[in-house]
Write a protein that holds these residues in place. Structure first.
Motif, mmCIF file in Angstrom:
data_model
loop_
_atom_site.group_PDB
_atom_site.id
_atom_site.type_symbol
_atom_site.label_atom_id
_atom_site.label_comp_id
_atom_site.label_asym_id
_atom_site.label_seq_id
_atom_site.Cartn_x
_atom_site.Cartn_y
_atom_site.Cartn_z
ATOM 1 N N ASN A 300 0.839 -1.199 0.000
ATOM 2 C CA ASN A 300 0.000 0.000 0.000
ATOM 3 C C ASN A 300 0.878 1.255 0.000
ATOM 4 N N LYS A 301 0.997 1.876 -1.152
ATOM 5 C CA LYS A 301 1.887 3.023 -1.305
ATOM 6 C C LYS A 301 1.480 4.185 -0.407
ATOM 7 N N GLN A 302 0.207 4.513 -0.384
ATOM 8 C CA GLN A 302 -0.246 5.657 0.397
ATOM 9 C C GLN A 302 -0.021 5.449 1.892
ATOM 10 N N MET A 303 -0.170 4.219 2.337
ATOM 11 C CA MET A 303 0.009 3.922 3.754
ATOM 12 C C MET A 303 1.472 4.084 4.169
ATOM 13 N N ILE A 304 2.380 3.506 3.376
ATOM 14 C CA ILE A 304 3.800 3.633 3.720
ATOM 15 C C ILE A 304 4.245 5.083 3.614
ATOM 16 N N LYS A 305 3.774 5.785 2.606
ATOM 17 C CA LYS A 305 4.157 7.184 2.435
ATOM 18 C C LYS A 305 3.710 8.020 3.631
ATOM 19 N N LYS A 306 2.500 7.771 4.109
ATOM 20 C CA LYS A 306 1.987 8.503 5.270
ATOM 21 C C LYS A 306 2.857 8.243 6.491
ATOM 22 N N GLU A 307 3.267 6.993 6.683
ATOM 23 C CA GLU A 307 4.106 6.649 7.830
ATOM 24 C C GLU A 307 5.493 7.268 7.698
ATOM 25 N N LEU A 308 6.009 7.294 6.480
ATOM 26 C CA LEU A 308 7.308 7.910 6.234
ATOM 27 C C LEU A 308 7.265 9.401 6.524
ATOM 28 N N VAL A 309 6.211 10.059 6.065
ATOM 29 C CA VAL A 309 6.057 11.499 6.294
ATOM 30 C C VAL A 309 5.953 11.799 7.790
ATOM 31 N N SER A 310 5.215 10.971 8.524
ATOM 32 C CA SER A 310 5.071 11.173 9.972
ATOM 33 C C SER A 310 6.424 11.110 10.671
ATOM 34 N N LEU A 311 7.213 10.099 10.316
ATOM 35 C CA LEU A 311 8.528 9.953 10.944
ATOM 36 C C LEU A 311 9.441 11.117 10.565
ATOM 37 N N LYS A 312 9.407 11.508 9.293
ATOM 38 C CA LYS A 312 10.267 12.613 8.845
ATOM 39 C C LYS A 312 9.892 13.909 9.544
ATOM 40 N N GLU A 313 8.609 14.167 9.727
ATOM 41 C CA GLU A 313 8.177 15.397 10.385
ATOM 42 C C GLU A 313 8.653 15.445 11.830
ATOM 43 N N ILE A 314 8.544 14.326 12.531
ATOM 44 C CA ILE A 314 9.005 14.276 13.917
ATOM 45 C C ILE A 314 10.516 14.456 13.985
ATOM 46 N N CYS A 315 11.236 13.788 13.090
ATOM 47 C CA CYS A 315 12.692 13.903 13.087
ATOM 48 C C CYS A 315 13.131 15.338 12.793
ATOM 49 N N ASP A 316 12.464 15.994 11.848
ATOM 50 C CA ASP A 316 12.804 17.384 11.539
ATOM 51 C C ASP A 316 12.524 18.294 12.733
ATOM 52 N N LYS A 317 11.392 18.080 13.373
ATOM 53 C CA LYS A 317 10.997 18.918 14.511
ATOM 54 C C LYS A 317 11.952 18.757 15.687
ATOM 55 N N GLU A 318 12.406 17.530 15.912
ATOM 56 C CA GLU A 318 13.256 17.238 17.076
ATOM 57 C C GLU A 318 14.749 17.227 16.737
ATOM 58 N N ASN A 319 15.080 17.634 15.508
ATOM 59 C CA ASN A 319 16.486 17.663 15.073
ATOM 60 C C ASN A 319 17.126 16.281 15.157
ATOM 61 N N ILE A 320 16.387 15.287 14.671
ATOM 62 C CA ILE A 320 16.858 13.902 14.640
ATOM 63 C C ILE A 320 17.226 13.547 13.203
ATOM 64 N N GLU A 321 18.403 12.964 13.014
ATOM 65 C CA GLU A 321 18.813 12.589 11.659
ATOM 66 C C GLU A 321 18.028 11.366 11.191
#
Length: 454
Positions: A300-321
């Motif tokens: 499911n492309k949309q499902m994985i993409k949504k999960e990827l975006v969620s992780l990336k947003e948190i990492c960007d917000k918390e300065n996590i590589e």
């Protein structure tokens, strides 16, 4: 077999990564190919049969090339001839004519078949998690699953290259150890509902007789809401990182960021404060964060993409590589779909290429390699990092069901086979399977190579 131009460019890239210089693949008459380099008229000719490795034929013939004085068998064992007829007494796999060498075995066909996992694309006998299992593979059925068969044949090719182009310096590939950890269960109690927690405490008291765990579960509600407790038996993350750091290594921790299956996905949320705090601590110590796509997401492309975006947003917000790397939950993988999905959403490296039911070389190699989409005839941007061993595969009663001594024996064999070719021994060990001292001792013994002499 007759390769497309895209397939030729992909294989040329693999050869250049392995040997360190440009080798051109040329189409010859009679469905054969040759290898050449600049400023040399010498060539290596390779016979090719268009029917042998086409469409993932799972019933390929199998025979052995016996050790001989002309060429050094990389593992000092007879070399599997997949898809080839049994050799007669006077048959030669490699022979020389003038300044050229001739392969009477389709070595590039084997490489193409193994690395693109064609036997999986056209195979529909799957396990209960819709996975192609090791037990269904040609490698397991013929006893070469523990051997990096592609690396072995490319080693043979390197010997021919040295004789064909003696002035070319072959690249030296250096062995490495890759440690990773899927975060499926970061805490026994912290993320459970009250009813689920009570059920687990009762199990500790009356079934497992683990009174310390039961006491901890009873008190978890009074513990900090922002951090995992140091007393939580599954909070082994700092210990794992310390063990890696002793070896100068960085571990990768894969976090689940969705809940597509309530029974089989973890109970935590990527937005929970203790998880965010944990990821920050991992990043601050220089280790890596990856995505562990949820159970039902692998097609499911949309499902994985949504999960990827969620992780990336948190990492960007918390300065996590975050390095855009993934490993699928339960190692669920559809070769014709999952690979393409991950590529199209921007994932750069995936480390799902291992079997759940057995350890070994699923793609026949211990080297990371660029992925190729056979169905769409396209070289992809994503790279495959083969998973060689997972502790669950070795310990689980429904899989290999090995004791500790046998685990040491198997991991030593796999490690030595990776080391022989300068490849990567990629080991997955879940944090929740390091809660006991005996588990920690075994893990440390494996990664520091404190094996008993064979």
């Amino acid at each position: 077999m007759m390769y497309t131009q895209e397939q030729v460019l992909w294989m040329e890239q693999i050869l250049e990564e392995r040997y360190g210089f440009k080798i051109t693949i040329n189409k010859e008459l009679n469905d054969s190919i040759s290898l050449s380099i600049r400023n040399s008229k010498n060539r290596i000719y390779i016979v090719s049969d268009s029917k042998t490795f086409s469409k993932g034929e799972k019933n390929l013939s199998y025979s052995l090339w016996k050790n001989n004085k002309d060429w050094q068998m990389p593992l000092k064992k007879n070399l599997p001839l997949i898809g080839a007829k049994k050799l007669e007494k006077n048959d030669k796999i490699i022979h020389k004519s003038e300044n050229h060498y001739f392969f009477n075995y389709d070595i590039l066909g084997l490489l193409f078949w193994k690395l693109t996992r064609q036997e999986e694309i056209y195979h529909h006998e799957l396990d209960e998690h819709n996975r192609f299992s090791a037990s269904q593979s040609h490698a397991d059925k013929h006893g070469y699953l523990f051997r990096p068969i592609v690396d072995e044949w490319l080693d043979i090719l390197s010997q021919v290259i040295k004789k064909t182009w003696p002035n070319e310096k072959l690249k030296t590939n250096n062995y490495s150890l890759d440690l990773s950890h899927d975060v499926d269960n970061p805490s026994n109690f912290f993320f459970k509902s009250p009813a689920s927690r009570l059920k687990f405490i009762a199990g500790d008291l009356f079934k497992r007789k683990d009174y310390k765990s039961a006491l901890f579960g009873s008190c978890v509600s009074f513990i900090s809401k922002n951090e995992l407790s140091r007393n939580d038996p599954l909070n082994t993350f700092d210990w794992i990182m310390s063990e890696s750091e002793k070896l100068g290594l960085k571990s990768t921790f894969y976090f689940v960021c969705g809940n597509s299956n309530k029974k089989l996905d973890p109970e935590y949320s990527i937005f929970d404060k203790p998880i965010i705090s944990l990821m920050k601590r991992i990043s601050e110590r220089g280790h890596y964060i990856g995505l562990h796509p949820s159970y039902d997401s692998f097609e499911n492309k949309q499902m994985i993409k949504k999960e990827l975006v969620s992780l990336k947003e948190i990492c960007d917000k918390e300065n996590i590589e975050f390095r855009y790397q993934t490993r699928m939950h339960f190692l669920r993988w559809n070769q014709s779909k999952t690979l393409r999905i991950l590529n199209d959403i921007g994932v750069k490296i995936d480390s799902s290429m291992g079997y759940a039911d057995k350890v070994g070389f699923r793609a026949g190699t211990s080297f990371e390699y660029p992925a190729f989409d056979v169905l769409n005839n396209e070289l992809l941007d994503i790279r495959i990092k083969p998973l060689i061993a997972m502790e669950v595969s070795m310990f689980s009663k429904k899989y290999m069901n090995l004791n500790n001594d046998k685990v040491l024996e198997v991991t030593k064999l796999l490690r030595d086979n990776c080391k022989r070719f300068g490849g990567k021994f990629s080991l997955l060990w879940h944090n929740n399977n390091l809660s006991k001292q005996i588990e920690k001792n075994l893990y440390s013994q494996i990664i520091t190579e404190r094996f008993k002499d064979a």
